[in-house]
Design a protein around this motif. Structure first.
Motif, PDB file in Angstrom:
ATOM      1  N   PRO A 126     -18.138   4.173   9.224  1.00 31.22           N
ATOM      2  CA  PRO A 126     -17.073   3.025   8.835  1.00 31.22           C
ATOM      3  C   PRO A 126     -17.836   1.791   8.452  1.00 31.22           C
ATOM      4  O   PRO A 126     -16.885   0.973   7.865  1.00 31.22           O
ATOM      5  CB  PRO A 126     -16.537   3.220  10.220  1.00 31.22           C
ATOM      6  N   GLN A 129     -17.786   1.121   4.645  1.00 33.54           N
ATOM      7  CA  GLN A 129     -16.545   1.274   4.001  1.00 33.54           C
ATOM      8  C   GLN A 129     -16.100   0.052   2.989  1.00 33.54           C
ATOM      9  O   GLN A 129     -15.835   0.120   1.956  1.00 33.54           O
ATOM     10  CB  GLN A 129     -15.297   1.766   4.793  1.00 33.54           C
ATOM     11  N   HIS A 326     -10.245  -4.436   0.043  1.00 35.96           N
ATOM     12  CA  HIS A 326     -10.363  -3.667   1.559  1.00 35.96           C
ATOM     13  C   HIS A 326      -9.517  -4.296   2.655  1.00 35.96           C
ATOM     14  O   HIS A 326      -8.856  -3.664   3.513  1.00 35.96           O
ATOM     15  CB  HIS A 326     -11.752  -3.549   2.041  1.00 35.96           C
ATOM     16  N   GLY A 336      -0.086   4.093   2.094  1.00 35.62           N
ATOM     17  CA  GLY A 336      -0.955   5.135   2.594  1.00 35.62           C
ATOM     18  C   GLY A 336      -0.144   6.566   2.874  1.00 35.62           C
ATOM     19  O   GLY A 336      -0.590   7.574   2.615  1.00 35.62           O
ATOM     20  N   THR A 340      -0.636  10.303   1.603  1.00 35.96           N
ATOM     21  CA  THR A 340      -0.271  11.508   2.647  1.00 35.96           C
ATOM     22  C   THR A 340       0.369  12.513   2.211  1.00 35.96           C
ATOM     23  O   THR A 340       0.235  14.033   2.128  1.00 35.96           O
ATOM     24  CB  THR A 340      -0.209  10.845   4.018  1.00 35.96           C
ATOM     25  N   ASP A 424     -13.453  11.740   3.866  1.00 36.95           N
ATOM     26  CA  ASP A 424     -11.966  11.752   3.887  1.00 36.95           C
ATOM     27  C   ASP A 424     -11.392  10.229   3.934  1.00 36.95           C
ATOM     28  O   ASP A 424     -10.476   9.611   3.143  1.00 36.95           O
ATOM     29  CB  ASP A 424     -11.403  12.473   4.846  1.00 36.95           C
ATOM     30  N   THR A 425     -12.120   9.454   4.805  1.00 34.05           N
ATOM     31  CA  THR A 425     -11.724   7.843   4.707  1.00 34.05           C
ATOM     32  C   THR A 425     -12.170   7.151   3.460  1.00 34.05           C
ATOM     33  O   THR A 425     -11.260   6.343   2.956  1.00 34.05           O
ATOM     34  CB  THR A 425     -12.491   7.305   5.911  1.00 34.05           C
ATOM     35  N   VAL A 428      -9.366   8.232   0.832  1.00 36.34           N
ATOM     36  CA  VAL A 428      -8.030   7.810   1.121  1.00 36.34           C
ATOM     37  C   VAL A 428      -8.005   6.211   0.686  1.00 36.34           C
ATOM     38  O   VAL A 428      -7.007   5.569   0.429  1.00 36.34           O
ATOM     39  CB  VAL A 428      -7.825   7.884   2.435  1.00 36.34           C
ATOM     40  N   THR A 429      -9.187   5.698   1.157  1.00 37.84           N
ATOM     41  CA  THR A 429      -9.511   4.054   0.757  1.00 37.84           C
ATOM     42  C   THR A 429      -9.386   3.873  -0.654  1.00 37.84           C
ATOM     43  O   THR A 429      -8.734   3.024  -1.260  1.00 37.84           O
ATOM     44  CB  THR A 429     -10.795   3.671   1.366  1.00 37.84           C
ATOM     45  N   THR A 432      -5.868   4.400  -1.977  1.00 41.76           N
ATOM     46  CA  THR A 432      -4.951   3.522  -1.562  1.00 41.76           C
ATOM     47  C   THR A 432      -4.875   2.333  -2.578  1.00 41.76           C
ATOM     48  O   THR A 432      -3.986   1.601  -2.903  1.00 41.76           O
ATOM     49  CB  THR A 432      -4.884   3.097  -0.099  1.00 41.76           C
TER      50      THR A 432
END
Length: 473
Positions: A126, A129, A326, A336, A340, A424-425, A428-429, A432
């Motif tokens: 994390p 990111q 960010h 988000g 999903t 996955d993070t 998704v970032t 988004t």
């Protein structure tokens, strides 16, 4: 610690854990002599998958002489994915993907997965990111800023270009030029449908020099050669300490402690291992993510009311800016949820396989060794008992204040268990920030007279998908 409004209002979600002691095993009806269920799969594989839960929790299907067990129940799917020793990576899908990525972290067997995951996982910690998000924002701004008012864009191609550029920048820093990235995109455009086509081909047909086989083999070899050269260049220079290749070559043995005192530190990865990981991440980080973002943009264009709500959220979060960063992510909750819901409705990884190295047990039934076990996010995501009105695009079903939220664990676009997608993070970032920036800059309009369909290749690809963009005033 004070709870947020969402935490206070959120109802308790039911889970997909087993509540029954027995599960049914049946053979899907409609098999043809010799061909089995192949005609139904070729005619409409998605409809065939949607039909299977009505026949059993575990359903046998046949493609010629080849049999596979399709897991139709969410709790049993989770069990199979969590127990990756009994249900190892393998089967027809991963056998074909290995032709391209060899034995990277996505496809390696259970016996080597723990070591490979320790090697790659620190790159997606994390704390990294925000740095990745800065790179993403730069490339998103450049691409969306190059569009002009009234332009008709090939959405999937634009997203493939974007995700490939971001994958290259985060993996190799600035060492990969635009021409090389374009070559990678061209090769992926041949390799991905080639993997899907070869899923239903007997291995002996691989050797027949058909135009399709020759194109596939050339693209597969050139893709690996291109990535190998990039890995060698990166390893020789090591100019970017924060790019993924630099991390993989310098952090081994120190990135994370061994799981137990008796475990040795991992040796430095070989060039071949680095190539396998880089090709794996290109395939997942470029092709799969591009498909997901293309679907999300298409669904927003088809639902102007949701697009307007998303635009209102984006305008508030960005406060007049036109590029999301960010720090904006906490204010992009609806955005988000759009992602999903797009991943639920059109999961890029729509079907995959596992295999049983030895006799296994699932749902109280004996699974013979060597069984091909099929699991499908698309199948689960379209069960009406899990998702009311499953074909509807409804991001609000993911609002934590929804009175009947989906069961926890029923939506698994990134997989589940120890083999769940590492990035996955990251994905998704990127999605988004992309959707928010597009919404801030552009209006999206479907092109009249075109009907977008889901094309089940190695990924669930939208075809054809073109949108007209007009500048926001």
């Amino acid at each position: 610690m004070k709870k947020t409004e969402d935490e206070v209002s959120a109802p308790v979600r039911p889970t997909t854990e087993p509540s029954r002691s027995t599960y049914t095993v049946r053979t899907a009806p409609g098999a043809w002599p010799l061909l089995g269920h192949l005609p139904r799969l070729l005619r409409d594989p998605l409809a065939f998958l949607r039909s299977l839960p009505a026949h059993g929790d575990l359903t046998w299907v046949r493609i010629g002489p080849w049999r596979a067990l399709v897991v139709c129940d969410p709790a049993l799917t989770r069990r199979a994915l969590v127990d990756d020793r009994a249900f190892d990576k393998g089967g027809a899908f991963y056998d074909r993907v290995r032709e391209v990525v060899r034995d990277g972290v996505l496809t390696c067997p259970h016996s080597d997965h723990r070591r490979q995951r320790r090697l790659v996982q620190p790159a997606f910690h994390p704390t990294r990111q925000p740095g990745y998000a800065r790179v993403m924002a730069e490339h998103i701004e450049a691409l969306t800023g190059s569009w002009y008012d009234g332009q008709e864009i090939d959405v999937l191609k634009e997203m493939q270009t974007l995700t490939a550029r971001i994958a290259a920048a985060t993996m190799f820093g600035a060492s990969l030029n635009a021409a090389t990235i374009d070559t990678v995109i061209e090769d992926l455009a041949v390799v991905v449908p080639g993997v899907a086509r070869r899923l239903l081909m007997p291995p002996l047909m691989d050797r027949i020099p058909t135009p399709g086989n020759l194109r596939y083999d050339r693209a597969r070899r050139r893709l690996r050669d291109t990535v190998r050269q990039a890995v060698l260049d990166s390893r020789a220079t090591r100019t970017g300490e924060n790019d993924l290749m630099s991390m993989l070559t310098t952090m081994h043995g120190t990135a994370s402690p061994p799981a137990a005192d008796h475990e040795p530190q991992d040796a430095a990865p070989s060039d071949t291992e680095l190539v396998d990981q880089a090709v794996t991440l290109f395939l997942a980080g470029a092709e799969t993510l591009a498909t997901a973002m293309a679907w999300a943009l298409h669904l927003l264009a088809e639902h102007p009311d949701i697009l307007e709500r998303t635009r209102t959220e984006v305008d508030t979060a960005l406060a007049g800016r036109t590029t999301a960063v960010h720090e904006d992510l906490p204010g992009l909750r609806l955005t988000g949820r759009v992602i999903t819901e797009a991943l639920r409705l059109r999961p890029p990884l729509w079907m995959a396989t596992r295999t049983t190295p030895a006799e296994a047990e699932l749902g109280g039934h004996r699974i013979p060794p060597g069984t091909n076990v099929v699991w499908s996010p698309y199948l689960l995501h379209h069960r009406a008992d899990l998702f009311p009105d499953p074909t509807a695009f409804d991001p609000d079903r993911w609002d934590p204040r929804h009175p009947t939220p989906p069961p926890r664990g029923a939506c698994i676009p990134f997989g589940e268990g120890p083999r769940k997608c590492l990035a996955d993070t990251f994905a998704v970032t990127e999605a988004t920030l992309t959707l928010a920036t597009v919404a801030a800059r552009w209006n999206l309009h479907p092109v009249p007279g075109t009907k977008v369909s889901a094309n089940p290749r190695a990924t669930l690809t939208p075809h054809p998908l073109r949108l007209r963009v007009t500048a926001r005033t």
